[in-house]
Design a protein around this motif. Sequence first.
Motif, PDB file in Angstrom:
ATOM      1  N   LEU A 110       0.192  11.199  -8.776  1.00 28.26           N
ATOM      2  CA  LEU A 110       1.514  10.706  -8.373  1.00 28.26           C
ATOM      3  C   LEU A 110       2.612  11.625  -8.919  1.00 28.26           C
ATOM      4  O   LEU A 110       3.610  11.900  -8.235  1.00 28.26           O
ATOM      5  CB  LEU A 110       1.722   9.269  -8.848  1.00 28.26           C
ATOM      6  N   ALA A 111       2.418  12.104 -10.144  1.00 29.06           N
ATOM      7  CA  ALA A 111       3.403  13.015 -10.739  1.00 29.06           C
ATOM      8  C   ALA A 111       3.491  14.309  -9.921  1.00 29.06           C
ATOM      9  O   ALA A 111       4.590  14.821  -9.653  1.00 29.06           O
ATOM     10  CB  ALA A 111       3.024  13.328 -12.186  1.00 29.06           C
ATOM     11  N   ALA A 112       2.337  14.814  -9.516  1.00 29.32           N
ATOM     12  CA  ALA A 112       2.322  16.040  -8.711  1.00 29.32           C
ATOM     13  C   ALA A 112       3.028  15.810  -7.378  1.00 29.32           C
ATOM     14  O   ALA A 112       3.750  16.691  -6.880  1.00 29.32           O
ATOM     15  CB  ALA A 112       0.880  16.507  -8.489  1.00 29.32           C
ATOM     16  N   LEU A 118       0.819  -1.210   0.000  1.00 32.70           N
ATOM     17  CA  LEU A 118       0.000   0.000   0.000  1.00 32.70           C
ATOM     18  C   LEU A 118       0.856   1.264   0.000  1.00 32.70           C
ATOM     19  O   LEU A 118       0.348   2.363   0.126  1.00 32.70           O
ATOM     20  CB  LEU A 118      -0.955   0.009   1.197  1.00 32.70           C
ATOM     21  N   GLU A 119       2.173   1.086  -0.113  1.00 35.38           N
ATOM     22  CA  GLU A 119       3.017   2.271  -0.235  1.00 35.38           C
ATOM     23  C   GLU A 119       3.516   2.362  -1.674  1.00 35.38           C
ATOM     24  O   GLU A 119       3.922   1.366  -2.266  1.00 35.38           O
ATOM     25  CB  GLU A 119       4.209   2.212   0.742  1.00 35.38           C
ATOM     26  N   VAL A 120       3.467   3.566  -2.239  1.00 33.58           N
ATOM     27  CA  VAL A 120       3.942   3.758  -3.612  1.00 33.58           C
ATOM     28  C   VAL A 120       5.435   4.103  -3.534  1.00 33.58           C
ATOM     29  O   VAL A 120       5.795   5.111  -2.931  1.00 33.58           O
ATOM     30  CB  VAL A 120       3.186   4.909  -4.303  1.00 33.58           C
ATOM     31  N   PRO A 121       6.287   3.281  -4.142  1.00 32.33           N
ATOM     32  CA  PRO A 121       7.723   3.562  -4.055  1.00 32.33           C
ATOM     33  C   PRO A 121       8.064   4.887  -4.737  1.00 32.33           C
ATOM     34  O   PRO A 121       7.391   5.286  -5.689  1.00 32.33           O
ATOM     35  CB  PRO A 121       8.367   2.396  -4.806  1.00 32.33           C
ATOM     36  N   LYS A 122       9.110   5.522  -4.237  1.00 27.81           N
ATOM     37  CA  LYS A 122       9.534   6.805  -4.807  1.00 27.81           C
ATOM     38  C   LYS A 122       9.784   6.699  -6.311  1.00 27.81           C
ATOM     39  O   LYS A 122       9.491   7.625  -7.071  1.00 27.81           O
ATOM     40  CB  LYS A 122      10.805   7.291  -4.090  1.00 27.81           C
ATOM     41  N   ALA A 123      10.326   5.562  -6.716  1.00 27.43           N
ATOM     42  CA  ALA A 123      10.633   5.389  -8.139  1.00 27.43           C
ATOM     43  C   ALA A 123       9.362   5.431  -8.981  1.00 27.43           C
ATOM     44  O   ALA A 123       9.366   5.943 -10.108  1.00 27.43           O
ATOM     45  CB  ALA A 123      11.368   4.059  -8.353  1.00 27.43           C
ATOM     46  N   GLU A 124       8.259   4.932  -8.422  1.00 26.92           N
ATOM     47  CA  GLU A 124       6.996   4.950  -9.174  1.00 26.92           C
ATOM     48  C   GLU A 124       6.464   6.378  -9.311  1.00 26.92           C
ATOM     49  O   GLU A 124       5.879   6.739 -10.342  1.00 26.92           O
ATOM     50  CB  GLU A 124       5.966   4.047  -8.495  1.00 26.92           C
ATOM     51  N   LEU A 125       6.672   7.191  -8.272  1.00 26.24           N
ATOM     52  CA  LEU A 125       6.260   8.601  -8.365  1.00 26.24           C
ATOM     53  C   LEU A 125       7.035   9.276  -9.494  1.00 26.24           C
ATOM     54  O   LEU A 125       6.486   9.994 -10.323  1.00 26.24           O
ATOM     55  CB  LEU A 125       6.536   9.338  -7.044  1.00 26.24           C
ATOM     56  N   GLN A 126       8.332   9.028  -9.510  1.00 22.08           N
ATOM     57  CA  GLN A 126       9.193   9.641 -10.520  1.00 22.08           C
ATOM     58  C   GLN A 126       8.800   9.166 -11.924  1.00 22.08           C
ATOM     59  O   GLN A 126       8.743   9.962 -12.854  1.00 22.08           O
ATOM     60  CB  GLN A 126      10.665   9.295 -10.196  1.00 22.08           C
ATOM     61  N   ARG A 127       8.507   7.863 -12.026  1.00 25.13           N
ATOM     62  CA  ARG A 127       8.094   7.320 -13.334  1.00 25.13           C
ATOM     63  C   ARG A 127       6.798   7.977 -13.803  1.00 25.13           C
ATOM     64  O   ARG A 127       6.627   8.259 -14.988  1.00 25.13           O
ATOM     65  CB  ARG A 127       7.880   5.797 -13.238  1.00 25.13           C
ATOM     66  N   ASP A 182       7.322  13.031   0.569  1.00 25.28           N
ATOM     67  CA  ASP A 182       8.304  12.023   0.960  1.00 25.28           C
ATOM     68  C   ASP A 182       7.794  10.587   0.838  1.00 25.28           C
ATOM     69  O   ASP A 182       8.517   9.711   0.384  1.00 25.28           O
ATOM     70  CB  ASP A 182       8.773  12.301   2.392  1.00 25.28           C
ATOM     71  N   ARG A 183       6.555  10.349   1.282  1.00 23.50           N
ATOM     72  CA  ARG A 183       6.014   8.996   1.199  1.00 23.50           C
ATOM     73  C   ARG A 183       4.546   9.062   0.802  1.00 23.50           C
ATOM     74  O   ARG A 183       3.825   9.974   1.194  1.00 23.50           O
ATOM     75  CB  ARG A 183       6.142   8.257   2.547  1.00 23.50           C
ATOM     76  N   VAL A 184       4.101   8.082   0.020  1.00 28.14           N
ATOM     77  CA  VAL A 184       2.703   8.032  -0.423  1.00 28.14           C
ATOM     78  C   VAL A 184       2.116   6.660  -0.087  1.00 28.14           C
ATOM     79  O   VAL A 184       2.685   5.631  -0.443  1.00 28.14           O
ATOM     80  CB  VAL A 184       2.586   8.262  -1.948  1.00 28.14           C
TER      81      VAL A 184
END
Lengths: 429, 429
Positions: B174-176, B67-76, B183-185
């Motif tokens: 997620l992009a925003a 249930l946590e979105v990794p930082k890399a996924e936000l960046q992607r 820091d964490r989503v």
Amino acid sequence: MINRLSSTDADFRSRLEVLLAFEAALDAGVQQAVTDIIHDVRTRGDAAVLDLTRRFDRLDASSMGQLEVPKAELQRALESLGAEQRTALETACQRVRDYHAHQVQQDWKIVEADGTRLGQRVTPLDRVGIYVPGGKASYPSSVLMNAMPAKVAGVGEIIMVAPTPGGERNTLVLAAAALAGVDRVFTIGGAQAVAALAYGTQSIPEVDKIVGPGNAYVAEAKRRVFGRVGIDMVAGPSEVLIIADGSGDPDWVAMDMFAQAEHDERAQSILLCPDASYLERVAESIAKLLPTMPRADIIRASLQDRGALILVRGLDEACEIANYVAAEHLELSVHDAEALLPKIRHAGAIFIGHWSVEALGDYCAGPNHVLPTGRSARFSSPLGVYDFQKRTSLIRMSREGAATLAPVAAALAYGEGLQAHALSALYRK
Amino acid sequence: MINRLSSTDADFRSRLEVLLAFEAALDAGVQQAVTDIIHDVRTRGDAAVLDLTRRFDRLDASSMGQLEVPKAELQRALESLGAEQRTALETACQRVRDYHAHQVQQDWKIVEADGTRLGQRVTPLDRVGIYVPGGKASYPSSVLMNAMPAKVAGVGEIIMVAPTPGGERNTLVLAAAALAGVDRVFTIGGAQAVAALAYGTQSIPEVDKIVGPGNAYVAEAKRRVFGRVGIDMVAGPSEVLIIADGSGDPDWVAMDMFAQAEHDERAQSILLCPDASYLERVAESIAKLLPTMPRADIIRASLQDRGALILVRGLDEACEIANYVAAEHLELSVHDAEALLPKIRHAGAIFIGHWSVEALGDYCAGPNHVLPTGRSARFSSPLGVYDFQKRTSLIRMSREGAATLAPVAAALAYGEGLQAHALSALYRK
């Protein structure tokens, strides 16, 4: 008689948490009573306020006029004070005013290259209500601390409510109201006073914000009218955390803890010190001085239930614990207080060095004595002028600025599926 | 189809009040559900959050890690955007950052003649939670508007929660988050997300303040954890009030009203104008443009239930009504907007002149789009950097200053019956 902890205890953190824990139970009886009172005041106005005041305050008035204190009576209360008390009240009032004058927020503006102007305007609230508790917790200093920031902010009208159970009016409280420039005073209290201020009645004007402490009914009523009007924090028991390095007189520390504890049994006084022998000396001072105090019973109960002497590994650890506790009042009773100051992130007010005692701050140093309790200094601030001002954003786009930003807004609006937003922006392109 | 009022109507004030009235009913079912959910999360932590997310969001995760979105996924997500959307988001982000930089509060200090130093220190919150609604009200612009002020304030860690019913993640949101430096989503929502942020679980760190809009369960949960953590306002439906003098294009005014109305059926759009023929032209524009709007049904319902065209006696009266309404958004769609500006005391944001439309402010002008609704602009402010900073009072008495003030404090303390306060002060004399 006071709790003893050491940060090296295996269960230290959990014991500290238990010590700090204070959650006002949500009492179903209080909730229902407040629901009924608010409904009654909204429906029947003045008549409800008169009935409820008769019932709860044993005050039999036939009209609201009898429940308003005329301005002349406020002024007479002020004039009736002895010279010493009057000078003290005036000195406190002036110092509080001077300090708070530094909190006035200012408008600001940006002018962009294309002529677009953005900014914020700061304006005072039109009308605020101040709740002053009746009975033993009726403090003239609280009148000053609640009214002066509103006055400095430029609030148009300040309405004070203060219940007078049995009809007994507190001269010092009325004198403080006169000095602070309170506009109108009603001798009403409880949830009915909060409801009357929030919704207005035939005689009581509705306000924009309600501040000031009160009992469980008042606190619940404030929570309930929040949104309809602004409210300040819902305050918990008062607390002091003292960090001592052993360089101060242990009698002073003991008396500072008493000053907190004498408020009521739920008040909290905690001492952190890395010197075990100094903690013993404070314990001895407590034992020696307690019997001399008129409010010894309250102090003893407070220290037994919620007070603590805590041995810590060093001053750095003391600061870490202080940040966790985020105390309403933090006293740095140490030789080099300035060295600790940068390490403290969370506290309502910090009293720096041996001469800076909370009791001076409570009355006359200048800063506000309405401070965040129960660890809420992590996210909130002392009552201040900023609580009686609010901001309005100002947006004046130039024709060129609108043309530049319209496609940006439209791209984002389409992404959110809001077509009217996009068109409304693009019309200005 | 839209309500028509005139300020000369005998019942104008009461009709206006009915139009503005919006009190979210206190739903006993919602209250009980929230009580249960908070209790469950406090008791069982992660396990409760997993169960509740399975139940309410149809999202079957076996561990919080899912249930946590990794930082890399936000960046992607950010990198997957088309050039136009990415540039728009970056422009908005930069402008919001620049505007909010002007809101950073500063420390201040007074040094008195006797060496006493008083002041206030401003510090950021350690950790905040941002609630981003799921489904149709999931707006990337809201991520920016909530996260950027916290970022500018210097908040240590920003935790975002955003429910993803059925597991569908919103790329723009997620992009925003990536762009704003969240820091964490976590993909959780509802009262369970609020409870997890307020009390912490094994995987979700407890925060100091929770901001962001949500449904009735989220709003009730925020009210309930208020005190344990800070919260922003409990927002009502969005509103716009437009004052027009007839100098603008009626299509523009109609579309600005649509932009408000398309949010949801409860949104409110009101136009005030002293020119009856101009009001007719706006009504014609509404009739003409409405069928072209993809969200015509929502707009129509909103305008019918809560919208109004109001004929006023003049622009001065329009300003008086605007002060009563204290609208979230106020557009001055007039030729000489600067002349009206000093007459407005209460509004969340004022859009000055024909080029300054709300839609630009919603996305990219720079000011925050989280604004006080439901007449609360009378006492509260746009979300800002000041909501993510807090103040600590600093009191450093000199020996001489303490000696001077001790008798003042003692006189007032004795007047309040607080002897330990008096002695604690007098020790420093």
